[in-house]
Scaffold this motif. Sequence first.
Motif, mmCIF file in Angstrom:
data_model
loop_
_atom_site.group_PDB
_atom_site.id
_atom_site.type_symbol
_atom_site.label_atom_id
_atom_site.label_comp_id
_atom_site.label_asym_id
_atom_site.label_seq_id
_atom_site.Cartn_x
_atom_site.Cartn_y
_atom_site.Cartn_z
ATOM 1 N N GLY A 238 0.822 -1.208 0.000
ATOM 2 C CA GLY A 238 0.000 0.000 0.000
ATOM 3 C C GLY A 238 0.853 1.254 0.000
ATOM 4 N N HIS A 239 0.307 2.325 0.541
ATOM 5 C CA HIS A 239 1.015 3.606 0.585
ATOM 6 C C HIS A 239 2.237 3.507 1.493
ATOM 7 N N SER A 240 3.282 4.235 1.122
ATOM 8 C CA SER A 240 4.499 4.259 1.938
ATOM 9 C C SER A 240 5.012 5.686 2.054
ATOM 10 N N ASP A 241 5.033 6.193 3.264
ATOM 11 C CA ASP A 241 5.623 7.510 3.498
ATOM 12 C C ASP A 241 7.125 7.481 3.225
ATOM 13 N N TRP A 242 7.774 6.343 3.503
ATOM 14 C CA TRP A 242 9.210 6.209 3.247
ATOM 15 C C TRP A 242 9.490 6.379 1.750
ATOM 16 N N VAL A 243 8.697 5.706 0.915
ATOM 17 C CA VAL A 243 8.885 5.818 -0.534
ATOM 18 C C VAL A 243 8.606 7.244 -0.999
ATOM 19 N N ARG A 244 7.563 7.857 -0.468
ATOM 20 C CA ARG A 244 7.243 9.224 -0.873
ATOM 21 C C ARG A 244 8.393 10.172 -0.539
ATOM 22 N N ALA A 245 8.990 10.004 0.630
ATOM 23 C CA ALA A 245 10.136 10.841 1.004
ATOM 24 C C ALA A 245 11.315 10.613 0.074
ATOM 25 N N MET A 246 11.563 9.356 -0.293
ATOM 26 C CA MET A 246 12.651 9.041 -1.212
ATOM 27 C C MET A 246 12.413 9.694 -2.562
ATOM 28 N N GLU A 247 11.185 9.642 -3.058
ATOM 29 C CA GLU A 247 10.870 10.212 -4.360
ATOM 30 C C GLU A 247 10.969 11.730 -4.358
ATOM 31 N N LYS A 248 10.897 12.333 -3.200
ATOM 32 C CA LYS A 248 11.069 13.781 -3.087
ATOM 33 C C LYS A 248 12.540 14.164 -2.909
ATOM 34 N N GLY A 249 13.418 13.165 -2.897
ATOM 35 C CA GLY A 249 14.824 13.447 -2.695
ATOM 36 C C GLY A 249 15.194 13.659 -1.255
ATOM 37 N N ARG A 250 14.351 13.177 -0.342
ATOM 38 C CA ARG A 250 14.616 13.299 1.095
ATOM 39 C C ARG A 250 14.631 11.911 1.736
ATOM 40 N N PRO A 251 15.559 11.061 1.306
ATOM 41 C CA PRO A 251 15.542 9.673 1.776
ATOM 42 C C PRO A 251 15.793 9.551 3.269
ATOM 43 N N PRO A 253 16.687 6.756 6.508
ATOM 44 C CA PRO A 253 17.367 5.463 6.668
ATOM 45 C C PRO A 253 16.406 4.315 6.381
ATOM 46 N N PHE A 254 16.918 3.268 5.753
ATOM 47 C CA PHE A 254 16.053 2.160 5.330
ATOM 48 C C PHE A 254 15.370 1.478 6.515
ATOM 49 N N GLU A 255 15.973 1.586 7.680
ATOM 50 C CA GLU A 255 15.381 0.959 8.859
ATOM 51 C C GLU A 255 14.022 1.566 9.216
ATOM 52 N N PHE A 256 13.726 2.743 8.682
ATOM 53 C CA PHE A 256 12.452 3.394 8.969
ATOM 54 C C PHE A 256 11.340 3.002 7.994
ATOM 55 N N LEU A 257 11.653 2.124 7.041
ATOM 56 C CA LEU A 257 10.581 1.624 6.169
ATOM 57 C C LEU A 257 9.514 0.946 7.014
ATOM 58 N N GLU A 258 8.258 1.151 6.650
ATOM 59 C CA GLU A 258 7.133 0.637 7.432
ATOM 60 C C GLU A 258 7.220 -0.875 7.626
ATOM 61 N N ASP A 259 6.773 -1.345 8.788
ATOM 62 C CA ASP A 259 6.838 -2.769 9.125
ATOM 63 C C ASP A 259 6.096 -3.623 8.106
ATOM 64 N N ALA A 260 4.934 -3.161 7.652
ATOM 65 C CA ALA A 260 4.160 -3.941 6.676
ATOM 66 C C ALA A 260 4.935 -4.128 5.383
ATOM 67 N N ASN A 261 5.629 -3.095 4.955
ATOM 68 C CA ASN A 261 6.405 -3.200 3.725
ATOM 69 C C ASN A 261 7.667 -4.028 3.931
ATOM 70 N N ARG A 262 8.220 -3.993 5.137
ATOM 71 C CA ARG A 262 9.356 -4.873 5.433
ATOM 72 C C ARG A 262 8.933 -6.342 5.338
ATOM 73 N N ARG A 263 7.751 -6.639 5.883
ATOM 74 C CA ARG A 263 7.241 -8.016 5.806
ATOM 75 C C ARG A 263 7.012 -8.419 4.353
ATOM 76 N N ALA A 264 6.542 -7.479 3.549
ATOM 77 C CA ALA A 264 6.318 -7.775 2.131
ATOM 78 C C ALA A 264 7.635 -8.112 1.428
ATOM 79 N N LEU A 265 8.679 -7.366 1.726
ATOM 80 C CA LEU A 265 9.978 -7.634 1.110
ATOM 81 C C LEU A 265 10.543 -8.976 1.561
ATOM 82 N N ARG A 266 10.342 -9.316 2.823
ATOM 83 C CA ARG A 266 10.776 -10.640 3.295
ATOM 84 C C ARG A 266 10.013 -11.743 2.564
ATOM 85 N N ALA A 267 8.734 -11.500 2.272
ATOM 86 C CA ALA A 267 7.931 -12.490 1.535
ATOM 87 C C ALA A 267 8.479 -12.687 0.123
ATOM 88 N N LEU A 268 8.946 -11.602 -0.492
ATOM 89 C CA LEU A 268 9.555 -11.717 -1.817
ATOM 90 C C LEU A 268 10.813 -12.575 -1.759
#
Length: 326
Positions: A238-251, A253-268
Amino acid sequence: MKIAFVGKGGSGKTTLSSLFIRHLAATGAPVLAVDADINQHLGAALGLDEAEAAALPAMGERLPLIKDHLRGCNPRITSAETMIKTTPPGEGSRLLRVCEDNPVYEACARRVELDGGAVRLMVTGPFTDADLGVACYHSKTGAVELCLNHLVDGQGEYVVVDMTAGSDSFASGMFTRFDITFLVAEPTRKGVSVYRQYKEYARDYGVVLKVVGNKVQGPDDLDFLRAEVGDDLLMTVGHSDWVRAMEKGRPLPFEFLEDANRRALRALQVATDATYGLRDWERYTRQMVHFHLKNAASWGDARTGADLTAQIDPGFVLGEGVAASA
């Protein structure tokens, strides 16, 4: 493990492939990232600024070097000029491995530092002024296909390729070069139409295809995707504030990626690792030969000055036990 991200333009495949690359790098896994899309955005998604992304060496412009290295001392390939994108390796060919240094990586790959790790990044390169009106983009992606045909990767090693949009990947045999293909689909009719095309085209080639639902905003979107793709739906994002910040050029730290999206990446990653036991190097080599024969028939001797069918080594099977030529 070789992984492809595909989907219609704007589906979010570059964003998701870059997140997966970041996730793998954070685990300490060796990663080779490849931007094979006509729109070169993977470098920026991995945090490079415009100047750094524009300075990445284009594989398409170094095709002679790639061919000359890969053919090695293979007696069936008389010159680099006679190699085409589907030319298979044989006795005497040089193979690529993820964790090594070689002239191809030296010329075409650049190290990109990420949170907690680093990856090698290779890009096909954009159209140049000389290409406009006279060249097909597959003249660029042919360099990627040659490298994948000659690449032997092992368990726990990852090659992540951001592919061209839509079903354009089927203009070559490159769609068969992967252990798993993640198709990024939005919960719309257009979003799932590419899935249906991909599923149909790949049906007879043993392609492992999983759908990643993107831009999913609620139960109705999830129900739509489940109804349209069935068991091929692996997970949703779904929506990710972390991704939105990255796309604005304000990345952040990756550790702040939302827990739901972290779980999704582990599933991949779990889905990717599960395909290791399905590897069939004989089928992989057979499909490589199949598409080379199709190309040989369409190119013919007049365009290459060589009998392309003679480049096939009937006793050669690419695999983890195959040693590269010195």
